[in-house]
Every structure is written in structure tokens, then in C-alpha cells.
Design a protein around this motif. Structure first.
Motif, PDB file in Angstrom:
ATOM      1  N   PHE A  46       0.826  -1.218   0.000  1.00 29.40           N
ATOM      2  CA  PHE A  46       0.000   0.000   0.000  1.00 29.40           C
ATOM      3  C   PHE A  46       0.860   1.268   0.000  1.00 29.40           C
ATOM      4  O   PHE A  46       0.681   2.160  -0.842  1.00 29.40           O
ATOM      5  N   SER A  47       1.793   1.344   0.946  1.00 32.10           N
ATOM      6  CA  SER A  47       2.594   2.584   1.075  1.00 32.10           C
ATOM      7  C   SER A  47       3.474   2.796  -0.143  1.00 32.10           C
ATOM      8  O   SER A  47       3.662   3.930  -0.597  1.00 32.10           O
ATOM      9  N   LYS A  48       4.009   1.707  -0.679  1.00 33.86           N
ATOM     10  CA  LYS A  48       4.879   1.838  -1.857  1.00 33.86           C
ATOM     11  C   LYS A  48       4.075   2.366  -3.047  1.00 33.86           C
ATOM     12  O   LYS A  48       4.513   3.279  -3.767  1.00 33.86           O
ATOM     13  N   ILE A  49       2.894   1.793  -3.258  1.00 29.69           N
ATOM     14  CA  ILE A  49       2.065   2.231  -4.388  1.00 29.69           C
ATOM     15  C   ILE A  49       1.658   3.692  -4.226  1.00 29.69           C
ATOM     16  O   ILE A  49       1.746   4.489  -5.164  1.00 29.69           O
ATOM     17  N   MET A  50       1.238   4.048  -3.031  1.00 31.13           N
ATOM     18  CA  MET A  50       0.863   5.449  -2.784  1.00 31.13           C
ATOM     19  C   MET A  50       2.072   6.367  -2.964  1.00 31.13           C
ATOM     20  O   MET A  50       1.952   7.482  -3.488  1.00 31.13           O
ATOM     21  N   GLY A  51       3.229   5.908  -2.521  1.00 24.34           N
ATOM     22  CA  GLY A  51       4.446   6.718  -2.618  1.00 24.34           C
ATOM     23  C   GLY A  51       4.813   7.043  -4.054  1.00 24.34           C
ATOM     24  O   GLY A  51       5.165   8.177  -4.389  1.00 24.34           O
ATOM     25  N   VAL A  52       4.728   6.041  -4.917  1.00 23.51           N
ATOM     26  CA  VAL A  52       5.097   6.253  -6.330  1.00 23.51           C
ATOM     27  C   VAL A  52       3.948   6.922  -7.084  1.00 23.51           C
ATOM     28  O   VAL A  52       4.116   7.959  -7.722  1.00 23.51           O
ATOM     29  N   ASN A  53       2.763   6.315  -6.994  1.00 21.09           N
ATOM     30  CA  ASN A  53       1.656   6.736  -7.870  1.00 21.09           C
ATOM     31  C   ASN A  53       1.018   8.057  -7.448  1.00 21.09           C
ATOM     32  O   ASN A  53       0.575   8.825  -8.309  1.00 21.09           O
ATOM     33  N   LEU A  54       0.941   8.316  -6.151  1.00 17.42           N
ATOM     34  CA  LEU A  54       0.278   9.542  -5.680  1.00 17.42           C
ATOM     35  C   LEU A  54       1.276  10.593  -5.215  1.00 17.42           C
ATOM     36  O   LEU A  54       1.309  11.700  -5.754  1.00 17.42           O
ATOM     37  N   GLY A  92       4.410  10.710  -5.741  1.00 20.55           N
ATOM     38  CA  GLY A  92       5.291  11.048  -6.872  1.00 20.55           C
ATOM     39  C   GLY A  92       4.687  12.097  -7.779  1.00 20.55           C
ATOM     40  O   GLY A  92       5.373  13.004  -8.266  1.00 20.55           O
ATOM     41  N   VAL A  93       3.377  11.995  -8.009  1.00 21.64           N
ATOM     42  CA  VAL A  93       2.683  12.966  -8.875  1.00 21.64           C
ATOM     43  C   VAL A  93       2.587  14.330  -8.185  1.00 21.64           C
ATOM     44  O   VAL A  93       2.829  15.379  -8.801  1.00 21.64           O
ATOM     45  N   ILE A  94       2.248  14.307  -6.914  1.00 19.43           N
ATOM     46  CA  ILE A  94       2.122  15.568  -6.171  1.00 19.43           C
ATOM     47  C   ILE A  94       3.492  16.247  -6.048  1.00 19.43           C
ATOM     48  O   ILE A  94       3.630  17.463  -6.270  1.00 19.43           O
ATOM     49  N   ALA A  95       4.512  15.452  -5.738  1.00 16.31           N
ATOM     50  CA  ALA A  95       5.869  16.006  -5.613  1.00 16.31           C
ATOM     51  C   ALA A  95       6.339  16.572  -6.956  1.00 16.31           C
ATOM     52  O   ALA A  95       6.900  17.675  -7.032  1.00 16.31           O
ATOM     53  N   GLY A  96       6.090  15.817  -8.018  1.00 16.84           N
ATOM     54  CA  GLY A  96       6.502  16.276  -9.358  1.00 16.84           C
ATOM     55  C   GLY A  96       5.804  17.563  -9.744  1.00 16.84           C
ATOM     56  O   GLY A  96       6.406  18.472 -10.330  1.00 16.84           O
TER      57      GLY A  96
END
Ligand SMILES: NC(=O)c1ccc[n+]([C@@H]2O[C@H](COP(=O)([O-])OP(=O)(O)OC[C@H]3O[C@@H](n4cnc5c(N)ncnc54)[C@H](O)[C@@H]3O)[C@@H](O)[C@H]2O)c1
Length: 263
Positions: free
Chosen positions: A107-115, A117-121
Motif C-alpha cells: 500500500f505505502s509503496k504504491i501510494m508513494g510512487v503513484n500519488l 510522486g505525482v504531487i511532488a513532481g
């Protein structure tokens, strides 16, 4: 539209070593942009950048790490002299399985990359764009952001959140001339989805054509260009009509099974 509609622009494509990322980077270069291929996979990323030629450069980036996202933005600015387009495309999937059997370990890994990552980018690109005449940000979610379905709860939730966050960020960033949009592709044959497309096309997708990474790439070029100057905060399906409704073959199936029941 001419082929040089992004002449002189600089883009970052996260997940640029993957199938959709690579096709999009190539289309952006054809449209006149220079592209930073930002990916966690250095071997593939270096290879893709080399294939794309001098209009591309690779920068190893884990989008779930804010400092690495900032470093990718800094790299684009120092290597190519600016940043006009951020395509937040990196994403990871998960095994298909039923909700009750999901141990939720990723869960945390998916949220970290997919969500995240988008917000940070979006944030780090926008901080640069704000002081340099604006820009365009495009976030790659998925049809999973719109249509609910069985399993993949972490993936579906992360993508739904990307669609919502896109609208919020679009409102916040509009005063600085920064457009933020979200695309929601359906099934495209790539590294993370290798399904048999036949039943999808027949019973789920009204258009009978199979999607390719180029369908996403062409949409990104359009949204990045001035042709889309009035478009921000949208969640745009690239799905052959799937979210519009089921095709006639599905309705026929229902009608024939109802007729068989009547005898
Ligand atoms: N293929 C489809 O059917 C489909 C449909 C809808 C949405 N999408 C989305 O499109 C995007 C691209 O997927 P794809 O189909 O090209 O898959 P892909 O696996 O070919 O590409 C994904 C890329 O992201 C990179 N990546 C993974 N974690 C990363 C991280 N932490 N930081 C930076 N890069 C990372 C991978 O190394 C890979 O190169 C994903 O966000 C995916 O969810 C794909």
C-alpha cells in the motif's frame, strides 16, 4: 497542427524508460521539445535516452523521494535551460487479487510512487514554472481512477486520488499560468498490463481498436501545446469509449440471455 508545436520547450517524463513514457518522450522530441527521461531504472533509462538521441538526457529519479524529484527538475534546468512540461507518468501496479486476500503490504509503496510522486513532481515543477512564465503539468492516472472494480484496491485508490489532486492543483496553480491536467488511459499493452485484449475490445470498449502508447503520447503533445491553452483541471479518458458505457455486443449478450430465459 504543425510538427514543431513544442519548439524549444523542455520536458521531464517520469517513468520515461517504460512503454508509455518512451513513446511520449519520442513524440515530444518530434514536436520540437527536449526531454529528460526520469526513471528509477538506470539501465533502461540510459538506453532509452541514447535511442532518443541528443534531444534526450537520462536522470535517475525515484519519484517517491522529494529530493530526487527536485534534483530531476534542477537537472532539466541546468541541462536544457528551463522546464515547460512535467509529465508525471511513473507508476507501479500490483497483482490482481480479491480484496479480502490482499495483505496490503505494498500500500505505502504504491501510494508513494503513484500519488506522492505525482504531487511532488507537480509541486517542484510548478515552483520553477511560477517564476518562468508558467507551464504545463500532465498526470497519468488510469481508467481505474474513474471506474470502480474488483481487486487492486491500493492501485485504484492511488489513481483516483491523482485525478482529484490534479483538479485541486490546477485551481491552485492557475494564477501562475500553469495548466494541470490528468489523463486516464484504459488498457494499453505495456510492461505492467499484458492482458488478452479480445474480450476487452468486444464487451467493454465501444471502439474496436486496440490502444497503443502512441495514443497517450499524442494526447500529451496536444495538452502540452498552446492548442490546449484553455484546458486545465480536466480528467481526460483515453479509453475508446469504455467509461461512456458498454458496447452493443454486451447489450446483445444481455438481450439474448433474457430471451433464452423466457424460452
Ligand atoms: N499500460 C496500461 O494499460 C496503463 C493504463 C492506464 C494507466 N497506466 C499508467 O501509465 C503509467 C506508465 O505505465 P506503463 O504502462 O508505461 O508501464 P511500464 O512499467 O512500462 O513503465 C513504468 C515506468 O515507471 C518506472 N518507475 C517505477 N517506479 C518508479 C519510481 N519510483 N520512480 C521513477 N520511475 C519509476 C519504471 O521503471 C518504468 O520504466 C503508469 O502510471 C501506469 O499506471 C498504464
Amino acid at each position: 497542427m504543425g510538427t514543431q508545436q513544442l519548439d524549444g520547450q523542455v520536458a521531464i517524463v517520469t517513468g520515461g524508460a517504460g512503454d508509455i513514457g518512451r513513446a511520449t518522450a519520442a513524440a515530444l522530441i518530434t514536436a520540437g521539445a527536449r526531454v529528460v527521461v526520469a526513471d528509477v531504472d538506470a539501465t533502461k533509462g540510459e538506453q532509452v535516452a541514447a535511442e532518443l538521441g541528443e534531444g534526450a538526457a537520462f536522470h535517475q529519479t525515484d519519484v517517491s523521494d522529494l529530493d530526487q524529484v527536485q534534483a530531476a527538475v534542477d537537472f532539466a534546468v541546468s541541462r536544457f535551460g528551463g522546464l515547460n512540461l512535467m509529465f508525471n507518468n511513473a507508476g507501479i501496479g500490483t497483482e490482481m487479487g480479491r480484496f479480502l486476500d490482499d495483505d496490503l503490504a505494498d500500500f505505502s509503496k504504491i501510494m508513494g510512487v503513484n500519488l506522492f510522486g505525482v504531487i511532488a513532481g507537480t509541486q517542484r515543477a510548478a515552483r520553477h514554472m511560477k517564476d518562468h512564465g508558467g507551464g504545463v503539468i500532465i498526470n497519468n492516472a488510469s481508467i481505474a481512477a474513474i471506474n470502480a472494480g474488483v481487486g487492486l484496491i491500493s492501485y485504484r485508490s492511488s489513481k483516483a486520488a491523482v485525478a482529484h489532486a490534479t483538479k485541486c492543483m490546477a485551481i491552485d496553480l492557475a494564477p501562475y499560468g500553469i495548466r494541470v491536467n490528468c489523463i486516464t488511459p484504459a488498457h494499453i499493452k505495456t510492461g505492467i498490463t499484458n492482458y488478452d485484449m479480445a474480450p476487452v475490445l468486444k464487451y467493454m470498449q465501444p471502439l474496436r481498436r486496440e490502444a497503443t502508447p502512441d495514443d497517450v503520447a499524442n494526447t500529451v503533445v496536444f495538452l502540452a501545446s498552446d492548442q490546449a491553452a484553455q484546458i486545465t483541471g480536466v480528467v481526460l479518458p483515453i479509453d475508446g469509449g469504455t467509461t461512456a458505457g458498454v458496447p452493443f455486443a454486451t447489450t446483445q449478450l444481455i438481450m439474448s440471455s433474457a430471451a433464452a430465459k423466457r424460452g
